[in-house]
Structure formats: C-alpha cells, structure tokens
Write an enzyme that holds these catalytic residues in place. Sequence first.
Site, mmCIF file in Angstrom:
data_model
loop_
_atom_site.group_PDB
_atom_site.id
_atom_site.type_symbol
_atom_site.label_atom_id
_atom_site.label_comp_id
_atom_site.label_asym_id
_atom_site.label_seq_id
_atom_site.Cartn_x
_atom_site.Cartn_y
_atom_site.Cartn_z
ATOM 1 N N GLY A 15 18.976 5.440 15.753
ATOM 2 C CA GLY A 15 19.146 6.884 15.963
ATOM 3 C C GLY A 15 19.495 7.528 14.631
ATOM 4 O O GLY A 15 18.872 7.237 13.608
ATOM 5 N N GLU A 91 30.701 6.723 16.845
ATOM 6 C CA GLU A 91 29.874 6.528 18.037
ATOM 7 C C GLU A 91 30.725 6.309 19.281
ATOM 8 O O GLU A 91 30.320 5.617 20.194
ATOM 9 C CB GLU A 91 28.945 5.322 17.819
#
Length: 190
Positions: A15, A91
């Site tokens: 990502g 994250e």
Amino acid sequence: MTGELPAGPWIFGYGSLMWRPDFPFRERRVGYIRGWKRRFHQGSPDHRGTPAAPGRVVTLLEDTESITWGVAFRLAPEIATGILETLDQREQAGYARLSLPVWAAEEQCLIPAATTWVATPGNDDHLGDATLHQMVRQIRDASGPSGSNEEYVLALDQCLAAMDIVDDHVRTLAREIRRASENSADELGP
Ligand code: BEZ
C-alpha cells in the site's frame, strides 16, 4: 532458492509504504507474495477518513489463486526494531504483523521472510466487501489527517502503473473514481 540477496530484516509494502516508506532502508526490491489479494476492505477512521466517514484502505485477503505485487525494503539491522515499532503505530488501526516469503519471478524466492501488516479478521475498522458503486462513493466522501481517500487510491494506482504492475481491483476502482470526478466537474459546468 534465495539467490544472492543479503540477509534482512525486510519489510514488504503493498500500500502506501510503496510510495511513501518514510523510513531509511538499504535496498528496495519489487516482488510479490503468493496466496493473498489486495483489497480496499479496511476502514480508515484516522488517516484517510474520520470515525463518522471512514475511508477505505488496502489490506490482504487470503486467496490461494492470487498473488500481490509490492515492494520489499531491506533495513539496517541496528535500527530495524525501532522502524518496525514505528510502523506498528502508523498502521495501528486494525493491522497486525505477518511474516511472508517474497518472490521475484516464477519459482524464485527473493526473500524467505519479510514483515508486512494485514488487517486482522473482525477488527473494529473492518469494512469488508461492497459494490463498486458503494466503494467509489465512500472513497470520494472520505478525507482525514493524511489527505483525501481519493488521493490515496489514485496514488496507489499510479505507483503500480509506474512499476508495470497490473492489479485489476485497484485499476477498476481508480478508473471509476476518475470517471466520477470528471462527471461531477461536468455537472458544475465551465
Ligand atoms: C503497506 O503499505 O504495505 C501497508 C498497508 C497496510 C498496512 C500496513 C502497510
């Protein structure tokens, strides 16, 4: 076979880590993981959205038929622990660490174990599947401290295109988002 690559530690990004690693690394390699597919199934209430209007960001879903291309980064061992802990924070909304082999070409294992992050099943921010129309709408409506959700999807699409990586899920979503933006610009008139 692992070839001649130096030992890790390695991180695998699929990502935003691909285009914005934000950490020092010694080496960068394009590769893929087997048995996982990239999907915009994770909600982002803190980066690309808000709790009231969460954005959609990528996670990995297990799928024996799929591979996911990304970028592996080799870290300096003496600072790797600190970088991993920083990424755990970055994250944090629903993701957990996973260690996976990274492949470079058919039957050639590039890295035996790279750390990546996968949204845990049933985490509080999991959004899951939706129709293309619902996803486009949700993404176009979401924006957070890290920027708009639309910008995130288009940056991922551009990043993959620049590496000649085809990911139909990302490509289709990005195309529909661009189309929706063009249509709403047309509606506004000249
Ligand atoms: C990545 O950019 O690879 C990434 C995606 C989701 C969570 C953590 C990292």
